[in-house]
Scaffold this motif. Structure first.
Motif, mmCIF file in Angstrom:
data_model
loop_
_atom_site.group_PDB
_atom_site.id
_atom_site.type_symbol
_atom_site.label_atom_id
_atom_site.label_comp_id
_atom_site.label_asym_id
_atom_site.label_seq_id
_atom_site.Cartn_x
_atom_site.Cartn_y
_atom_site.Cartn_z
ATOM 1 N N GLY A 1 0.789 -1.226 0.000
ATOM 2 C CA GLY A 1 0.000 0.000 0.000
ATOM 3 C C GLY A 1 0.819 1.273 0.000
ATOM 4 O O GLY A 1 0.279 2.367 -0.172
ATOM 5 N N ASP A 2 2.140 1.165 0.212
ATOM 6 C CA ASP A 2 3.027 2.335 0.178
ATOM 7 C C ASP A 2 3.387 2.679 -1.255
ATOM 8 O O ASP A 2 3.264 1.847 -2.166
ATOM 9 N N ASP A 3 3.861 3.898 -1.457
ATOM 10 C CA ASP A 3 4.405 4.343 -2.735
ATOM 11 C C ASP A 3 5.812 4.862 -2.510
ATOM 12 O O ASP A 3 6.100 5.460 -1.476
ATOM 13 N N LEU A 4 6.671 4.676 -3.499
ATOM 14 C CA LEU A 4 7.990 5.299 -3.486
ATOM 15 C C LEU A 4 7.931 6.464 -4.453
ATOM 16 O O LEU A 4 7.435 6.335 -5.572
ATOM 17 N N CYS A 5 8.415 7.629 -4.010
ATOM 18 C CA CYS A 5 8.349 8.843 -4.814
ATOM 19 C C CYS A 5 9.714 9.510 -4.882
ATOM 20 O O CYS A 5 10.561 9.305 -4.022
ATOM 21 N N CYS A 6 9.879 10.332 -5.913
ATOM 22 C CA CYS A 6 11.080 11.139 -6.065
ATOM 23 C C CYS A 6 10.672 12.598 -5.953
ATOM 24 O O CYS A 6 9.751 13.043 -6.634
ATOM 25 N N GLY B 1 8.478 18.434 -7.887
ATOM 26 C CA GLY B 1 7.762 18.846 -6.688
ATOM 27 C C GLY B 1 8.288 19.996 -5.866
ATOM 28 O O GLY B 1 7.671 20.361 -4.878
ATOM 29 N N GLU B 2 9.448 20.553 -6.189
ATOM 30 C CA GLU B 2 10.029 21.654 -5.404
ATOM 31 C C GLU B 2 10.050 21.344 -3.899
ATOM 32 O O GLU B 2 9.677 22.151 -3.075
ATOM 33 N N TRP B 3 10.502 20.141 -3.575
ATOM 34 C CA TRP B 3 10.630 19.647 -2.202
ATOM 35 C C TRP B 3 9.285 19.467 -1.489
ATOM 36 O O TRP B 3 9.246 19.281 -0.285
ATOM 37 N N ASN B 4 8.191 19.505 -2.216
ATOM 38 C CA ASN B 4 6.872 19.252 -1.639
ATOM 39 C C ASN B 4 6.542 17.787 -1.917
ATOM 40 O O ASN B 4 6.243 17.415 -3.050
ATOM 41 N N ALA B 5 6.592 16.958 -0.889
ATOM 42 C CA ALA B 5 6.420 15.515 -1.068
ATOM 43 C C ALA B 5 5.059 15.153 -1.662
ATOM 44 O O ALA B 5 4.933 14.137 -2.348
ATOM 45 N N THR B 6 4.054 15.978 -1.440
ATOM 46 C CA THR B 6 2.737 15.676 -2.018
ATOM 47 C C THR B 6 2.718 15.901 -3.531
ATOM 48 O O THR B 6 1.814 15.433 -4.212
ATOM 49 N N SER B 7 3.726 16.597 -4.063
ATOM 50 C CA SER B 7 3.828 16.831 -5.511
ATOM 51 C C SER B 7 4.919 15.987 -6.162
ATOM 52 O O SER B 7 5.260 16.198 -7.325
ATOM 53 N N ALA B 8 5.464 15.036 -5.427
ATOM 54 C CA ALA B 8 6.556 14.195 -5.926
ATOM 55 C C ALA B 8 6.066 13.262 -7.027
ATOM 56 O O ALA B 8 4.869 13.002 -7.166
ATOM 57 N N ILE B 9 6.997 12.740 -7.811
ATOM 58 C CA ILE B 9 6.679 11.768 -8.865
ATOM 59 C C ILE B 9 6.711 10.363 -8.274
ATOM 60 O O ILE B 9 7.703 9.953 -7.670
ATOM 61 N N SER B 10 5.631 9.630 -8.469
ATOM 62 C CA SER B 10 5.543 8.255 -7.965
ATOM 63 C C SER B 10 6.230 7.284 -8.914
ATOM 64 O O SER B 10 6.159 7.443 -10.135
ATOM 65 N N LEU B 11 6.873 6.296 -8.337
ATOM 66 C CA LEU B 11 7.444 5.192 -9.095
ATOM 67 C C LEU B 11 6.500 4.010 -8.947
ATOM 68 O O LEU B 11 5.637 4.022 -8.065
ATOM 69 N N ALA C 1 21.018 18.996 -10.200
ATOM 70 C CA ALA C 1 19.734 19.217 -9.522
ATOM 71 C C ALA C 1 19.627 18.270 -8.321
ATOM 72 O O ALA C 1 19.938 17.086 -8.426
ATOM 73 N N GLU C 2 19.189 18.796 -7.191
ATOM 74 C CA GLU C 2 19.124 18.006 -5.967
ATOM 75 C C GLU C 2 17.775 17.305 -5.829
ATOM 76 O O GLU C 2 16.735 17.876 -6.142
ATOM 77 N N PHE C 3 17.844 16.048 -5.316
ATOM 78 C CA PHE C 3 16.617 15.266 -5.118
ATOM 79 C C PHE C 3 16.849 14.172 -4.086
ATOM 80 O O PHE C 3 17.981 13.852 -3.736
ATOM 81 N N LYS C 4 15.748 13.611 -3.611
ATOM 82 C CA LYS C 4 15.751 12.465 -2.699
ATOM 83 C C LYS C 4 14.539 11.599 -3.007
ATOM 84 O O LYS C 4 13.633 12.018 -3.726
ATOM 85 N N PHE C 5 14.536 10.420 -2.413
ATOM 86 C CA PHE C 5 13.373 9.547 -2.505
ATOM 87 C C PHE C 5 12.649 9.578 -1.164
ATOM 88 O O PHE C 5 13.261 9.753 -0.104
ATOM 89 N N VAL C 6 11.352 9.404 -1.239
ATOM 90 C CA VAL C 6 10.519 9.440 -0.047
ATOM 91 C C VAL C 6 9.449 8.351 -0.182
ATOM 92 O O VAL C 6 8.945 8.103 -1.284
ATOM 93 N N ILE C 7 9.176 7.682 0.919
ATOM 94 C CA ILE C 7 8.113 6.678 0.934
ATOM 95 C C ILE C 7 6.843 7.356 1.418
ATOM 96 O O ILE C 7 6.835 7.995 2.475
ATOM 97 N N ARG C 8 5.791 7.226 0.617
ATOM 98 C CA ARG C 8 4.475 7.720 1.033
ATOM 99 C C ARG C 8 3.722 6.515 1.596
ATOM 100 O O ARG C 8 3.374 5.598 0.872
ATOM 101 N N ARG C 9 3.555 6.517 2.937
ATOM 102 C CA ARG C 9 2.874 5.402 3.592
ATOM 103 C C ARG C 9 1.397 5.376 3.226
ATOM 104 O O ARG C 9 0.810 6.400 2.867
ATOM 105 N N LYS C 10 0.812 4.210 3.331
ATOM 106 C CA LYS C 10 -0.594 4.010 2.997
ATOM 107 C C LYS C 10 -1.490 5.019 3.714
ATOM 108 O O LYS C 10 -2.457 5.512 3.142
#
Length: 165
Positions: A34-39, A47-57, A79-88
Motif C-alpha cells: 500500500g506504500d508508494d515510493l516517490c522522487c 515537486g520543489e521539495w513538496n512531497a505531495t507533488s513528488a513523482i511516484s514510481l 539538480a538536488e533530489f531524494k526519494f521518499v516513501i508515502r505510507r498508505k
C-alpha cells in the motif's frame, strides 16, 4: 483546420515530452503493501521539495523491491533530489542520509539511472542520447500531403480526404 492543427500540436507536445525523459530505477526494500515510493527535489518537475507533488514510481510483485519511473523527466546536472516513501496512511518517510542526491552527468534522452533507497549514490546504467531530434510543429504540418483536402461538416467536425488518386 483548427481541429487538425490542435491534433498536430498535441502530437508535437507528446513527442517533446517523450524525448525529454529517461528511466529511473530504485531499489527500496523499506516499503510495505500500500506504500508508494516517490522522487522529490528542487526542480518544479519533481515537486520543489513538496512531497505531495513528488513523482511516484511503480513496482509489482515480480519486480519488487525495484521501483521504476519509465518516463522520468530529465533534470539539469546537479539538480538536488531524494526519494521518499508515502505510507498508505499518508505520512512520509524521507531518506535519512545527510545532504541530497545530485542529478548525474551523462544521462540523456532514453537513458537509465539507478539508485538504492537510503544510499546517496546514483548510477548511470545507460547514457541515452543528447542528439535525438524532436519534430517541430511546422514539420508535422508539412508532413500532410498537398493532395489532402478538409471540409467542415455541420457537426463542427472536419472531413479529411486524400485526393491523390
Amino acid at each position: 483546420f483548427q481541429v487538425l492543427l490542435h491534433d498536430c500540436l498535441i502530437q508535437f507536445l507528446m513527442a517533446l515530452m517523450e524525448c525529454e525523459t529517461c528511466r529511473l530505477e530504485v531499489v527500496c526494500e523499506s516499503t510495505r503493501c500500500g506504500d508508494d515510493l516517490c522522487c522529490v527535489g528542487a526542480p518544479p518537475a519533481i515537486g520543489e521539495w513538496n512531497a505531495t507533488s513528488a513523482i511516484s514510481l511503480q513496482t509489482d510483485p515480480s519486480s519488487f523491491p525495484t521501483w521504476v519511473a519509465p518516463k522520468f523527466p530529465l533534470l539539469k546536472v546537479g539538480a538536488e533530489f531524494k526519494f521518499v516513501i508515502r505510507r498508505k496512511g499518508g505520512s512520509f518517510v524521507w531518506e535519512t542520509f545527510s545532504g541530497n542526491r545530485c542529478w548525474p552527468t551523462g544521462v540523456g534522452r532514453g537513458g537509465v539511472i539507478s539508485a538504492n533507497f537510503g544510499e546517496c549514490t546514483v548510477k548511470v546504467l545507460e547514457e541515452g542520447s543528447a542528439n535525438d531530434t524532436v519534430p517541430l510543429p511546422g514539420d508535422v504540418l508539412r508532413a500532410i500531403p498537398a493532395t489532402t483536402s478538409f471540409r467542415q461538416l455541420s457537426t463542427g467536425r472536419f472531413l479529411v480526404q486524400d485526393n491523390s488518386g
